[in-house]
Design a protein around this motif. Sequence first.
Motif, mmCIF file in Angstrom:
data_model
loop_
_atom_site.group_PDB
_atom_site.id
_atom_site.type_symbol
_atom_site.label_atom_id
_atom_site.label_comp_id
_atom_site.label_asym_id
_atom_site.label_seq_id
_atom_site.Cartn_x
_atom_site.Cartn_y
_atom_site.Cartn_z
ATOM 1 N N MET A 1 1.005 -1.228 -0.034
ATOM 2 C CA MET A 1 0.123 -0.117 -0.016
ATOM 3 C C MET A 1 0.945 1.288 0.130
ATOM 4 O O MET A 1 1.715 1.401 0.804
ATOM 5 N N GLU A 2 0.676 2.186 -0.926
ATOM 6 C CA GLU A 2 1.220 3.308 -1.050
ATOM 7 C C GLU A 2 0.353 4.671 -1.172
ATOM 8 O O GLU A 2 0.404 4.976 -2.197
ATOM 9 N N LYS B 1 -9.019 4.696 -6.359
ATOM 10 C CA LYS B 1 -7.781 4.007 -6.862
ATOM 11 C C LYS B 1 -6.622 4.990 -6.788
ATOM 12 O O LYS B 1 -5.326 4.620 -6.194
ATOM 13 N N THR C 1 -5.526 5.094 -3.134
ATOM 14 C CA THR C 1 -4.739 4.238 -2.179
ATOM 15 C C THR C 1 -3.311 3.919 -3.225
ATOM 16 O O THR C 1 -2.612 2.857 -2.820
ATOM 17 N N ASN C 2 -3.197 4.686 -4.007
ATOM 18 C CA ASN C 2 -1.934 4.642 -4.796
ATOM 19 C C ASN C 2 -1.368 5.894 -5.144
ATOM 20 O O ASN C 2 -1.916 6.604 -6.273
ATOM 21 N N ARG C 3 -0.791 6.585 -4.387
ATOM 22 C CA ARG C 3 -0.168 7.831 -4.702
ATOM 23 C C ARG C 3 0.871 7.980 -5.872
ATOM 24 O O ARG C 3 1.007 9.128 -6.538
ATOM 25 N N ASN C 4 1.305 6.745 -6.382
ATOM 26 C CA ASN C 4 2.128 6.798 -7.783
ATOM 27 C C ASN C 4 1.345 7.246 -8.766
ATOM 28 O O ASN C 4 1.911 7.645 -9.981
#
Length: 513
Positions: free
Chosen positions: A1-2, A453, A456-459
């Motif tokens: 998780m990021e 989305k 839950t996903n900083r990328n």
Amino acid sequence: MEALSEKIFLKLDMPNDQNRRGDRDKIFDALKEKYGQVIMPYKILKELYPKCREANFEITVTLARRDYDWVVTKIECGDTTHNHYGLCVDLGSTTVIMRLVDLNTGNIITEECIFNKEIKFGEDILNRIFYTRNSKEKLYEVHKAAIDTFLELLDIIEKKTNVKGEDISIMTVAGNTTMIHFLLNIDPWTIFQTPYTPVFNQPGFINAEEIGIPISGYVYCFPSVANYFGGDIVSGLLYTEIYDSDEISAFIDIGTNGELVIGNKDFLVAVAGAAGPALEGGISKFGMRAKKGAIDTIKIINNEIKYTTIENGKPLGICGSGIVDLLSEMFLNGWVDFSGELKENASKHIIKVDNELAVEYASKDESKNQESLIFTQSDINQFLKTKSAAYTMVAFLLGEVGLTLDDLDRFYAAGAFGTHLNLESAVTIGMYPDLDRNKFNCPGNTSLEGAYKLLTNRNLLSKVDNIASKINYIGLENAKDFLEKMRGASFLPHTDIDNYPSVKANLIKRGLL
């Protein structure tokens, strides 16, 4: 998780004669290797004393990821890393959906939905804009209605889960261009005044406290592309990953606005326009939103109307999916002709009301309010304009990029309307093109799913900006033959029946062609 925020438990050295480094600097030293540039607002700086000493320098730091840095949003005594939550929101003009997420696991804890309190200023967005024109006081009223909607949802979530606003560190919001302007208390008038440019396209990260949302972090609003093309669609594209695919896809979301994107990893082109209230039943006296008592499906069997209602309530009216079914079934049973004109003697359900033909889809005895529920010829004509606009957007945009329907590998029918709609009915009346049914995908509320989305996903932050900047938006005001194409598409299913081979075959089978 990021996730877009993180909670980090730190055990720092107590101050002593050999270590006189400041509290703030110790925290930055501990975070620097993993997080690089970190910002600590003045509000947090003031809390360090006596909090750090009371905790014996065993503290939990909450960080929110922004475009180019991390910002400290909270300092807590002890290890509270297990208590880490975020929110994602679909900010619609009619309904607002808020989802609470455990940012340690990505698990969805609860999802709540209520009507947008802005509705009291007009069900149509344009009415709200005119209400606020040249009045900061009225603009604030609409802004406060949006915030009050968020507050009610937060209250519902807290009562249901015991998670308080102060435990939430980040929120992602996807909404159309006007809704985000109202949320941020910024006048949207320029959106509907030539040359139709919003005050901003990329609001980015906003301190939640500054706009009146009681969470301990930031609100991220998805960027818009144009006046009618908002962050809710950008969020949908993020979710479906059209922007990263070799396949050529069409993505259409029909609600208050109608938006269409065609493309793949090499190109994205888009058009958008106001769809109005037709798909929420707003064109008809007995039209209604998809709630208890709304007729949502219809079949005509042996010349009799059979319907279902949401939550099995007694019928109050009809919602968008029910209208599409009604038109499709009447067409396939010869109750209306190719132009959508009702045939007076085709069924006992076709009656005259105030000298106008109408179809009675539920009798007085059946309806909850003991009223005859009808759909008039005028209602049909109005709905045909909306359905023809949907088809014409696809035909127009394909023509602009030199493609045909055969070139499409996927056709995404997004949003709540796309989810509940009977696909065969939509094709039968010509709302959607007559494609191989395996090419259709109804992914549901892509606005909310894209917001989840990203949460839950900083990328994916850079992906969002890339999507928005990659889209080549074509204003329909420059489409000289758009209205002419709409007239062609206003027939059932189209003036050129050969564009709809499966419908043509069905009509021949039924002896109607």
